[in-house]
Design an enzyme around this catalytic site. Structure first.
Site, PDB file in Angstrom:
ATOM      1  N   TRP A   6       0.846  -1.198   0.000  1.00  0.00           N
ATOM      2  CA  TRP A   6       0.000   0.000   0.000  1.00  0.00           C
ATOM      3  C   TRP A   6       0.880   1.245   0.000  1.00  0.00           C
ATOM      4  CZ3 TRP A   6      -2.712  -4.286   0.950  1.00  0.00           C
ATOM      5  CH2 TRP A   6      -4.092  -4.277   0.773  1.00  0.00           C
ATOM      6  N   TRP A  43       0.724   4.602   1.132  1.00  0.00           N
ATOM      7  CA  TRP A  43       1.157   5.408   2.296  1.00  0.00           C
ATOM      8  C   TRP A  43       1.689   4.525   3.406  1.00  0.00           C
ATOM      9  CZ3 TRP A  43      -2.352   8.726   5.958  1.00  0.00           C
ATOM     10  CH2 TRP A  43      -3.469   8.022   6.382  1.00  0.00           C
ATOM     11  N   ASP A  44       1.208   3.275   3.471  1.00  0.00           N
ATOM     12  CA  ASP A  44       1.806   2.338   4.432  1.00  0.00           C
ATOM     13  C   ASP A  44       3.297   2.209   4.173  1.00  0.00           C
ATOM     14  OD1 ASP A  44      -1.116   1.482   4.072  1.00  0.00           O
ATOM     15  OD2 ASP A  44      -0.535   0.325   5.842  1.00  0.00           O
ATOM     16  N   TYR A  75      -8.113 -10.997  -0.454  1.00  0.00           N
ATOM     17  CA  TYR A  75      -8.448  -9.576  -0.491  1.00  0.00           C
ATOM     18  C   TYR A  75      -9.493  -9.268  -1.564  1.00  0.00           C
ATOM     19  CZ  TYR A  75      -8.032  -4.536  -0.485  1.00  0.00           C
ATOM     20  OH  TYR A  75      -8.322  -3.200  -0.385  1.00  0.00           O
ATOM     21  N   GLY A 115      -7.209   7.662   2.664  1.00  0.00           N
ATOM     22  CA  GLY A 115      -6.553   6.896   3.715  1.00  0.00           C
ATOM     23  C   GLY A 115      -7.467   6.699   4.920  1.00  0.00           C
ATOM     24  N   ASP A 175     -10.615   5.689   5.246  1.00  0.00           N
ATOM     25  CA  ASP A 175     -11.602   5.058   4.362  1.00  0.00           C
ATOM     26  C   ASP A 175     -13.086   5.306   4.668  1.00  0.00           C
ATOM     27  OD1 ASP A 175      -9.201   4.028   3.553  1.00  0.00           O
ATOM     28  OD2 ASP A 175      -9.737   1.930   3.846  1.00  0.00           O
ATOM     29  N   ARG A 230     -15.252  -2.900  10.996  1.00  0.00           N
ATOM     30  CA  ARG A 230     -15.016  -2.637   9.573  1.00  0.00           C
ATOM     31  C   ARG A 230     -16.189  -1.865   8.959  1.00  0.00           C
ATOM     32  NH1 ARG A 230     -10.296  -2.881   7.100  1.00  0.00           N
ATOM     33  NH2 ARG A 230     -11.443  -3.260   5.185  1.00  0.00           N
ATOM     34  N   TYR A 290     -13.090   1.389  12.842  1.00  0.00           N
ATOM     35  CA  TYR A 290     -12.143   1.796  11.787  1.00  0.00           C
ATOM     36  C   TYR A 290     -11.847   3.294  11.835  1.00  0.00           C
ATOM     37  CZ  TYR A 290     -10.139   0.446   7.135  1.00  0.00           C
ATOM     38  OH  TYR A 290      -9.334   0.173   6.061  1.00  0.00           O
ATOM     39  N   TRP A 291     -12.221   4.078  10.856  1.00  0.00           N
ATOM     40  CA  TRP A 291     -11.888   5.508  10.872  1.00  0.00           C
ATOM     41  C   TRP A 291     -13.022   6.380  11.417  1.00  0.00           C
ATOM     42  CZ3 TRP A 291      -7.115   7.507  10.274  1.00  0.00           C
ATOM     43  CH2 TRP A 291      -6.141   6.681   9.683  1.00  0.00           C
ATOM     44  N   GLU A 347      -3.777  -2.439  14.402  1.00  0.00           N
ATOM     45  CA  GLU A 347      -4.006  -1.449  13.346  1.00  0.00           C
ATOM     46  C   GLU A 347      -4.625  -0.172  13.938  1.00  0.00           C
ATOM     47  OE1 GLU A 347      -6.692  -2.938  10.385  1.00  0.00           O
ATOM     48  OE2 GLU A 347      -6.347  -1.272   8.983  1.00  0.00           O
TER      49      GLU A 347
END
Ligand code: DGY
Length: 436
Positions: free
Chosen positions: A32, A34-35, A80, A166, A168, A200, A356-357, A400
């Site tokens: 990925w 930016w990872d 994935y 980023g 998501d 998620r 998550y975000w 994460e």
């Protein structure tokens, strides 16, 4: 702290695939964008050859137009979704022939990552030789953004998909998704086989993600057509801060290399225009924070997230404005009940500390905020964010993302969220532990 450093190095070694690093096993089995940048910073602390390789591999997947994709599918993996066939980037005439990838990008961190490598490594001469070999590719990537992602020549670039941000599934996008009328797709999610679905994005959110992608594919990933027709077109303060920070790094690195007056001149021009536009368009006086702008629907998105504080890292606000932004951070994200820094306004009814975000703490944003706060002299808050990051990892491991609520760690059975043994968490904790 030695134990924590050892564990971080072990994770990075285990996730190394020979020429790049996966974010974590199972959930994210490729490279990925930016990872990769954050991971290279961690690698630089114990194996500079790998750090260089990580970046070279990423840049090797650059398209003919300067674009760098958000995922590079180095291998076949059925763990994935959506994979390389779904993205079908062969549709774009300038897509890489060598690597399968996605046709969307991620925050442009590579410029400042190169400068971090230079800072970390003792052998400056050798590192500069490496930088000299790859820096033009990063410059071309910035050129791509200014030429193709800024249709009104404002100095601010847009993202056309939430995956490009980023962040998501941030609540930032909720209202845009409401306007989209996305079909109900049938597909087999893979992420929820690895991670509790509670942590998620929802099925409906995935419908929206795929719908935007379908539109981009229909236009063969042509930027002009995407700008005209994508229902999602956003000027994101995190994304633009990363670009501005990286512009500055390129200016300083080109100066060290020498003989690059034209590029330095161009970068300075971009910089001037971008910083001015950023302060004019993306700052909300009433909220006391930088916010997102929905370019498709021509309106500001009036929410605050951890992305709102990224401009500190890029030196965008004046000292006075930085103080106002910090007050907002402390009021809405701080307090003794929460670890810093939640990814979304903890006082909002859209805040969810698990998902998550939509609320959890992310170590890469904490790292960005730490250096941003230090830059403006907010030493105490910087130290708090660093200590909170380390404490979370000590308590539950290199996850994460993390629940910001302190109370839930008291029982002792709280876990981190998302992927385990997560590469950028390991890389950036290592960096925080190694640097003053
Ligand atoms: C995912 O699959 O959730 C990734 O974050 C997309 O980049």
């Amino acid at each position: 702290m030695e134990g924590l450093k050892k564990k971080a190095i072990e994770i990075l070694k285990n996730n190394w695939q020979g020429s790049f690093t996966i974010p974590c096993a199972g959930l994210y089995p490729f490279q990925w964008k930016w990872d990769s940048g954050f991971i290279a910073i961690g690698l630089a602390h114990f194996d500079m050859a790998k750090a260089k390789k990580e970046i070279s591999t990423l840049l090797d997947a650059q398209w003919g137009n300067g674009f760098i994709p958000h995922i590079i599918f180095h291998n076949e993996s059925d763990t994935y979704f959506p994979g390389p066939d779904y993205h079908s980037t062969y549709l774009h005439p300038q897509a890489s022939k060598k690597y399968k990838s996605t046709g969307m990008t991620q925050p442009p961190v590579t410029g400042f990552v190169l400068q971090e490598l230079y800072r970390i490594e003792k052998d400056k001469e050798d590192t500069l030789l490496f930088i000299e070999k790859v820096i033009d590719k990063v410059y071309e990537n910035h050129n791509y953004f200014y030429q193709n992602r800024d249709p009104f020549h404002e100095g601010l670039v847009y993202i056309y998909h939430n995956w490009e941000s980023g962040t998501d599934n941030s609540p930032m996008w909720d209202d845009i998704f409401e306007t989209m009328n996305s079909p109900e797709y049938s597909f087999k999610r893979r992420d929820t086989a690895h991670v509790n679905p509670e942590q998620r994005p929802s099925k409906r959110e995935y419908d929206h993600y795929l719908h935007i992608l379908e539109i981009a594919k229909e236009h063969h990933y042509d930027d002009k057509k995407i700008a005209e027709s994508s229902p999602f077109l956003v000027q994101d303060p995190l994304f633009n801060s990363m670009l501005i920070k990286s512009n500055q790094s390129l200016i300083e690195l080109y100066a060290l290399i020498g003989n690059n007056h034209e590029k330095i001149g161009q970068l300075k021009e971009w910089q001037k225009k971008s910083i001015r536009a950023f302060n004019e368009k993306l700052y909300d006086k009433e909220l006391g924070a930088y916010i997102h702008y929905d370019l498709r629907n021509d309106k500001s998105i009036k929410h605050i997230s951890s992305s709102s504080f990224a401009p500190l890292f890029a030196g965008i606000p004046s000292q006075e404005r930085a103080q106002r932004v910090i007050d907002t951070l402390e009021e809405k994200f701080g307090g003794k009940d929460n670890y810093l820094c939640a990814s979304f306004d903890t006082t909002s009814d859209k805040y969810n500390p698990v998902k998550y975000w939509r609320g959890p703490v992310w170590i890469n944003l904490n790292w960005i905020l730490y250096y941003g706060l230090k830059k403006y002299g907010f030493q105490d808050l910087a130290l708090q964010i660093k200590n909170d990051s380390i404490e979370l990892v000590e308590k539950v491991g290199f996850y994460e993302y993390f629940d910001p609520r302190k109370e839930i760690y008291r029982s002792g059975d709280c876990k981190g969220y998302g992927g385990r043994n997560f590469s950028w968490t390991a890389a950036l904790i290592l960096d925080l532990l190694n640097k003053k």
